[in-house]
Design a protein around this motif. Structure first.
Motif, mmCIF file in Angstrom:
data_model
loop_
_atom_site.group_PDB
_atom_site.id
_atom_site.type_symbol
_atom_site.label_atom_id
_atom_site.label_comp_id
_atom_site.label_asym_id
_atom_site.label_seq_id
_atom_site.Cartn_x
_atom_site.Cartn_y
_atom_site.Cartn_z
ATOM 1 N N GLU A 197 37.337 144.388 44.046
ATOM 2 C CA GLU A 197 38.292 144.051 43.006
ATOM 3 C C GLU A 197 37.566 143.608 41.740
ATOM 4 N N ARG A 198 38.260 143.792 40.641
ATOM 5 C CA ARG A 198 37.706 143.328 39.376
ATOM 6 C C ARG A 198 37.654 141.799 39.400
ATOM 7 N N GLU A 199 36.494 141.250 39.053
ATOM 8 C CA GLU A 199 36.326 139.801 39.153
ATOM 9 C C GLU A 199 36.094 139.160 37.785
ATOM 10 N N PHE A 200 36.549 137.926 37.694
ATOM 11 C CA PHE A 200 36.411 137.155 36.465
ATOM 12 C C PHE A 200 34.960 136.812 36.199
ATOM 13 N N VAL A 201 34.581 136.873 34.917
ATOM 14 C CA VAL A 201 33.240 136.486 34.496
ATOM 15 C C VAL A 201 33.299 135.280 33.557
ATOM 16 N N ALA A 202 34.067 135.410 32.472
ATOM 17 C CA ALA A 202 34.151 134.322 31.488
ATOM 18 C C ALA A 202 35.393 134.514 30.636
ATOM 19 N N HIS A 203 35.921 133.416 30.106
ATOM 20 C CA HIS A 203 37.009 133.536 29.138
ATOM 21 C C HIS A 203 36.829 132.525 28.014
ATOM 22 N N ILE A 204 37.504 132.796 26.913
ATOM 23 C CA ILE A 204 37.365 131.990 25.707
ATOM 24 C C ILE A 204 38.729 131.858 25.040
ATOM 25 N N SER A 205 38.966 130.717 24.425
ATOM 26 C CA SER A 205 40.246 130.484 23.765
ATOM 27 C C SER A 205 40.322 131.217 22.434
ATOM 28 N N TRP A 206 41.479 131.192 21.823
ATOM 29 C CA TRP A 206 41.737 131.940 20.593
ATOM 30 C C TRP A 206 40.776 131.564 19.468
ATOM 31 N N ASN A 207 40.380 130.286 19.421
ATOM 32 C CA ASN A 207 39.510 129.835 18.332
ATOM 33 C C ASN A 207 38.065 129.610 18.796
ATOM 34 N N GLY A 208 37.776 129.968 20.015
ATOM 35 C CA GLY A 208 36.423 129.804 20.519
ATOM 36 C C GLY A 208 36.084 128.403 20.966
ATOM 37 N N GLY A 209 37.029 127.491 20.887
ATOM 38 C CA GLY A 209 36.749 126.103 21.193
ATOM 39 C C GLY A 209 36.679 125.775 22.666
ATOM 40 N N SER A 210 37.180 126.658 23.491
ATOM 41 C CA SER A 210 37.195 126.429 24.934
ATOM 42 C C SER A 210 36.679 127.653 25.654
ATOM 43 N N THR A 211 35.739 127.441 26.561
ATOM 44 C CA THR A 211 35.184 128.536 27.358
ATOM 45 C C THR A 211 35.138 128.129 28.826
ATOM 46 N N HIS A 212 35.085 129.149 29.668
ATOM 47 C CA HIS A 212 35.015 128.892 31.109
ATOM 48 C C HIS A 212 34.275 130.048 31.765
ATOM 49 N N TYR A 213 33.455 129.724 32.764
ATOM 50 C CA TYR A 213 32.613 130.743 33.392
ATOM 51 C C TYR A 213 32.776 130.739 34.913
ATOM 52 N N ARG A 233 23.770 131.206 32.591
ATOM 53 C CA ARG A 233 23.039 132.437 32.267
ATOM 54 C C ARG A 233 23.781 133.268 31.218
ATOM 55 N N PHE A 234 25.109 133.256 31.266
ATOM 56 C CA PHE A 234 25.922 134.053 30.353
ATOM 57 C C PHE A 234 26.606 133.132 29.346
ATOM 58 N N THR A 235 26.815 133.664 28.137
ATOM 59 C CA THR A 235 27.531 132.924 27.100
ATOM 60 C C THR A 235 28.566 133.835 26.450
ATOM 61 N N ILE A 236 29.808 133.386 26.454
ATOM 62 C CA ILE A 236 30.877 134.137 25.789
ATOM 63 C C ILE A 236 31.109 133.527 24.415
ATOM 64 N N SER A 237 31.343 134.382 23.430
ATOM 65 C CA SER A 237 31.617 133.915 22.079
ATOM 66 C C SER A 237 32.464 134.957 21.375
ATOM 67 N N ARG A 238 32.981 134.597 20.214
ATOM 68 C CA ARG A 238 33.792 135.547 19.468
ATOM 69 C C ARG A 238 33.642 135.300 17.977
ATOM 70 N N ASP A 239 33.797 136.384 17.233
ATOM 71 C CA ASP A 239 33.810 136.328 15.783
ATOM 72 C C ASP A 239 35.191 136.818 15.358
ATOM 73 N N ARG A 240 36.065 135.885 15.040
ATOM 74 C CA ARG A 240 37.450 136.271 14.746
ATOM 75 C C ARG A 240 37.544 137.084 13.470
ATOM 76 N N ALA A 241 36.686 136.810 12.522
ATOM 77 C CA ALA A 241 36.717 137.567 11.266
ATOM 78 C C ALA A 241 36.390 139.037 11.503
ATOM 79 N N LYS A 242 35.489 139.287 12.446
ATOM 80 C CA LYS A 242 35.081 140.653 12.755
ATOM 81 C C LYS A 242 35.822 141.194 13.969
ATOM 82 N N MET A 243 36.731 140.388 14.529
ATOM 83 C CA MET A 243 37.538 140.821 15.681
ATOM 84 C C MET A 243 36.642 141.320 16.805
ATOM 85 N N THR A 244 35.585 140.593 17.065
ATOM 86 C CA THR A 244 34.604 141.006 18.073
ATOM 87 C C THR A 244 34.367 139.897 19.079
ATOM 88 N N LEU A 245 34.353 140.273 20.335
ATOM 89 C CA LEU A 245 34.043 139.394 21.450
ATOM 90 C C LEU A 245 32.661 139.734 21.955
#
Length: 124
Positions: free
Chosen positions: A44-60, A67-79
């Motif tokens: 099954e597809r398994e969870f790796v990481a998630h991030i809130s709308w503003n990047g202020g909250s992450t979970h792994y 080892r892994f870091t999730i981030s986002r650039d809202r201006a560039k609409m890129t995760l």
């Protein structure tokens, strides 16, 4: 093709790093949580990481924490997913997803948009 497009996958040796990107071409997820999941054949597809709308909250997932870091650039609409110290067991197709709400989740059903996936292969 959907509006979430992943890139950055490839084949690397154990211990190497990769950075995955996911572009939202229709700019639909600016106020939504987002996540990364992965899947190997027969599993099954398994969870790796998630991030809130503003990047202020992450979970792994425990398997990738520190080892892994999730981030986002809202201006560039890129995760992003920065993956360091890759292990053979990280080999999978990685998918980005946009959540229905402002915060991500470990539950696949919380996401209504998915990318097509990008293959990551880690050799020993």
């Amino acid at each position: 093709q959907g509006h979430l497009v992943e890139s950055g996958g490839g084949t690397v040796q154990a211990g190497a790093s990769l950075r995955l990107s996911c572009v939202d071409s229709r700019r639909l997820s600016s106020n939504n949580g987002m996540g990364w999941f992965r899947q190997t054949p027969g599993k099954e597809r398994e969870f790796v990481a998630h991030i809130s709308w503003n990047g202020g909250s992450t979970h792994y997932a425990d398997s990738v924490k520190d080892r892994f870091t999730i981030s986002r650039d809202r201006a560039k609409m890129t995760l992003f997913l920065q993956m360091n110290n890759l292990k053979v067991e990280d080999t999978a197709v990685y998918y980005c997803a946009a959540a229905r709400k402002a915060y991500g989740s470990t539950d696949r059903s919380a996401y209504n948009y998915w990318g097509q996936g990008t293959q990551v292969t880690v050799s020993s």
